[in-house]
Design a protein around this motif. Structure first.
Motif, PDB file in Angstrom:
ATOM      1  N   ARG A   6      -0.430   4.013   3.072  1.00 45.81           N
ATOM      2  CA  ARG A   6      -0.291   3.043   4.146  1.00 45.81           C
ATOM      3  C   ARG A   6      -0.132   3.716   5.508  1.00 45.81           C
ATOM      4  NH1 ARG A   6       4.274  -0.735   3.899  1.00 45.81           N
ATOM      5  NH2 ARG A   6       5.357  -0.069   5.760  1.00 45.81           N
TER       6      ARG A   6
ATOM      7  N   HIS B 192      -2.595  -8.772   0.920  1.00 44.77           N
ATOM      8  CA  HIS B 192      -3.021  -7.636   1.728  1.00 44.77           C
ATOM      9  C   HIS B 192      -3.391  -8.133   3.128  1.00 44.77           C
ATOM     10  CE1 HIS B 192      -3.386  -4.588  -1.495  1.00 44.77           C
ATOM     11  NE2 HIS B 192      -3.547  -5.638  -2.252  1.00 44.77           N
TER      12      HIS B 192
ATOM     13  N   GLY C  36       1.540  -0.794   7.707  1.00 49.30           N
ATOM     14  CA  GLY C  36       1.223  -1.395   6.411  1.00 49.30           C
ATOM     15  C   GLY C  36      -0.253  -1.646   6.163  1.00 49.30           C
ATOM     16  N   GLN C  37      -1.139  -1.109   6.992  1.00 45.37           N
ATOM     17  CA  GLN C  37      -2.577  -1.214   6.716  1.00 45.37           C
ATOM     18  C   GLN C  37      -2.999  -0.024   5.835  1.00 45.37           C
ATOM     19  OE1 GLN C  37      -4.997  -3.372   8.545  1.00 45.37           O
ATOM     20  NE2 GLN C  37      -3.318  -4.604   9.339  1.00 45.37           N
ATOM     21  N   LEU C  38      -4.236  -0.094   5.338  1.00 41.19           N
ATOM     22  CA  LEU C  38      -4.733   1.009   4.517  1.00 41.19           C
ATOM     23  C   LEU C  38      -5.052   2.224   5.395  1.00 41.19           C
ATOM     24  CD1 LEU C  38      -5.782   2.168   1.837  1.00 41.19           C
ATOM     25  CD2 LEU C  38      -8.002   1.184   2.385  1.00 41.19           C
TER      26      LEU C  38
ATOM     27  N   LYS D  91       0.810  -1.220   0.000  1.00 35.50           N
ATOM     28  CA  LYS D  91       0.000   0.000   0.000  1.00 35.50           C
ATOM     29  C   LYS D  91       0.844   1.272   0.000  1.00 35.50           C
ATOM     30  CE  LYS D  91      -3.870  -2.259   2.137  1.00 35.50           C
ATOM     31  NZ  LYS D  91      -3.101  -3.517   2.396  1.00 35.50           N
TER      32      LYS D  91
END
Lengths: 518, 135
Positions: A242, A308, A246-248, A238
């Motif tokens: 990010r 993901h 590393g999450q949206l 992402k």
């Protein structure tokens, strides 16, 4: 390097062999001794005749030292250990082998991934040169070569129907997007490409009026700079949208989607070059600009996960697609290289049960090629495009999802024929990355991952980028895109087809039994 | 740390080689005397002077490995000269020339060994890790 003198059945042959073969083993032994003797002789000449001979003495001394190292101190190179400096000749010849083969010895149809004939065709389109040939095809038409079926009653070429494909209309998307040409520039990030190449592509895309995928390179600063329509790609790491882990990051995605030029968002689940594997960005390559654009720290390698973190099963994947659609307000597609049919079936069923469909599905063939990947992944994982496309189309039809989403195709679709075959297999439009790289002047040096691209495309070295003129190359990009569309129109006319949606499997000829061609 | 140390050695060697090479080119008394003894006056003196200056400049450039190779070559020649013709003391200098020579030889040899992988053509085979795709 081989040693001669193998036993032969008859003396005639043995005689022949002694005459024809050079005993390299003996030659190299003699050469190694001669090297030492020459050093001694040169020293004596230097001492008794002229001190100038010591230029030779010193050179021979250094050569002897290196030769001693090769023969006795290193264990890495068997040939150098066994034969000494003469074996170096082999390395020299081998190191120039690829160039020699490409310039002199490889014939026009045998280079891979693209033969000289295929490349020349792109160059001609990009330069606007007529590409007629004569005396028949060079191709082996009876093996696995997919061809188009023409009609007894061709359509008028003078009135090609306007192409139009819209995204987001099937769902309740607030900002749908309509593409007016069936050729898109596939995902190439700033990072894998140098900034000049990205600019030339983006400017060319704007001139030709085609959309361009940004690749998973973070905030598309250079892509944005030329005013082209963009499809923002969200990779598994992402980059650009990010959070620290590393999450949206919804806010970043929202801000990015607010850009006028960003028309659509593509979630990359996997890619043809390395399905099931994430990329690695070594910390040495993370410049300040790249760290900022990608939203990553500079002090460590950045490993893209293979998937993901939000998408661990069909239900969470579909929920994530919905989340991205809601946050961005744009058409959202997914991209994958097909692995197992049953998994795609489950995913589509889940879409139906949640009543959430991506606005398109990009099917990337395993022959996809712009990502750097381990050879075992490049060669050995995933389904090729012309195997995957009919499967995807069939599964969508079986699950009653045909009208709810679209298919885009990518994977070596650099000419109109392959693009139309892909469209006959259900694709609404096609992506190509390498086709446009060739239009930029790529000579297939196969060094994309080494920062040494001799034509300045996949490198950040200013010295190598110097020769890449953005304006000139953007013109070629645009010409190539226009030529592809025009050629598609001519082929469609010959097929008696008035618009691309009329294409289906009955309009193409796939020679092999399981319906697969190249 | 290693890079810093190598830079010190590169600058040290270049700082000696540059003026020495320049003196040879300009033909100062000492150089002429030396090369007269070796029977290389004047061409040998000019050639060596030019090579020394090139080596010094390369040592300060990204091509330091090649510069070090050149310098080591010149120093080996000088060592041969001292051993076979000149002796330890030259022109009553108390061995000063030999000391400078030893400093340059030691530092450029270290640089050459450390940067051997960057040498053109043969660099990849001088690496214990091995070059890519070579047997």
């Amino acid at each position: 390097m081989t040693s001669g003198g193998a036993a032969s059945p008859s003396s005639t042959f043995r005689n022949l062999e002694t005459r024809l073969t050079v005993n390299l083993d003996r030659v190299s032994r003699t050469a190694n001794v001669a090297l030492v003797l020459a050093l001694g002789a040169s020293f004596l000449m230097g001492h008794y005749v002229s001190f100038y001979f010591h230029f030779l003495t010193v050179s021979l001394l250094l050569l002897n030292a290196v030769n001693f190292y090769w023969r006795h101190l290193q264990a890495r190179h068997t040939l150098l250990a066994n034969y000494g400096f003469l074996a170096q000749v082999r390395y020299l010849l081998e190191s120039i082998g690829p160039e020699l083969r490409q310039y002199l010895f490889a014939n026009d149809s045998e280079e891979r991934p693209f033969s000289r004939t295929e490349r020349a065709e792109v160059y001609r389109k990009a330069k606007g040169i007529d590409s007629s040939g004569a005396f028949g095809t060079q191709r082996d038409l009876d093996s696995s070569f997919a061809t188009l079926r023409h009609s007894f009653f061709p359509a008028e070429t003078s009135t090609p129907s306007a192409f139009e494909v819209s995204f987001g209309g099937q769902q309740d998307c607030p900002h749908p997007y309509t593409a007016r040409h069936p050729v898109f520039i596939s995902a190439m990030s700033y990072g894998s490409l140098g900034w000049k190449a990205v600019r030339a592509l983006a400017r060319g895309a704007r001139k030709a009026g085609i959309p361009m995928n940004t690749g998973e390179g973070g905030h598309p600063k250079h892509h944005l700079a030329e005013g082209a329509d963009l499809i923002f790609q969200m990779g598994t790491a992402k980059f650009g949208v990010r959070t620290a882990d590393g999450q949206l990051d919804d806010d970043l995605l929202q801000a990015l989607s607010a850009h006028d030029q960003v028309k659509m968002v593509e979630i990359k689940l996997s890619q043809g070059a390395k399905p099931g594997k994430g990329g690695l960005l070594p910390k040495e390559k993370i410049s300040e600009e790249i760290a900022e654009l990608r939203g990553v720290p500079r002090d460590r390698d950045v490993v893209s996960p293979a998937f993901h973190p939000e998408c661990v099963d069909p239900a969470s994947t579909v929920a994530f697609i919905r989340r991205v659609q809601e946050v961005s307000g744009l058409p959202v597609g997914i991209k994958f290289c097909l692995g197992r049919d049953s998994e795609l079936q489950q995913l589509v069923r889940e879409m139906r049960s949640q009543d959430v469909f991506p606005d398109w599905i990009t099917v990337d063939g395993a022959e996809g090629g712009t990502g750097a990947a381990p050879l075992s992944f490049m060669d050995g994982v995933g389904l090729p495009l012309f195997q995957a496309l009919p499967t995807v189309q069939k599964i969508l039809a079986e699950e009653g999802a045909t009208g709810r989403t679209r298919i885009l195709a990518s994977g070596k679709l650099i000419d109109a024929r392959r693009q139309l075959v892909a469209m006959a297999m259900g694709a609404s439009a096609t992506y190509t990355a390498r086709g446009f790289m060739l239009a930029l002047g790529c000579i297939q040096a196969l060094q994309c991952n080494q920062n040494t691209c001799p034509v300045g495309i996949t490198t950040h070295d200013p010295a190598l980028q110097r020769g890449l003129d953005i304006e000139e190359k953007s013109e070629r990009v645009a010409r190539y895109a226009r030529a592809l569309c025009r050629e598609q129109g001519e082929l469609l006319a010959a097929m008696g087809v008035r618009s691309r949606p009329e294409l289906d499997l009955s309009t193409v000829h796939l020679p092999t039994l399981d319906g697969v061609g190249s | 740390m290693k890079t810093l140390g190598l830079w010190v050695l590169r600058i040290l060697a270049a700082a000696i080689l540059l003026p020495v090479g320049y003196q040879k080119l300009m033909g100062d008394e000492m150089s002429i005397m030396l090369f007269d003894t070796l029977g290389m006056e004047p061409h040998g003196r000019v050639i060596i002077g030019v090579v020394e200056i090139i080596a010094a400049l390369l040592l300060l450039s990204p091509l330091a490995a090649s510069g070090a190779l050149l310098a080591v070559g010149v120093m080996l020649g000088a060592i041969i000269a001292h051993v076979t013709v000149l002796g330890v003391e030259v022109g009553g200098d108390g061995g000063r020339l030999l000391v400078m020579l030893s400093i340059v030889f030691a530092s450029t040899t270290t640089v050459l060994v450390a940067l051997r992988r960057e040498l053109p053509v043969i660099g990849s085979t001088l690496d214990r890790q091995g070059g890519e795709g070579l047997p």
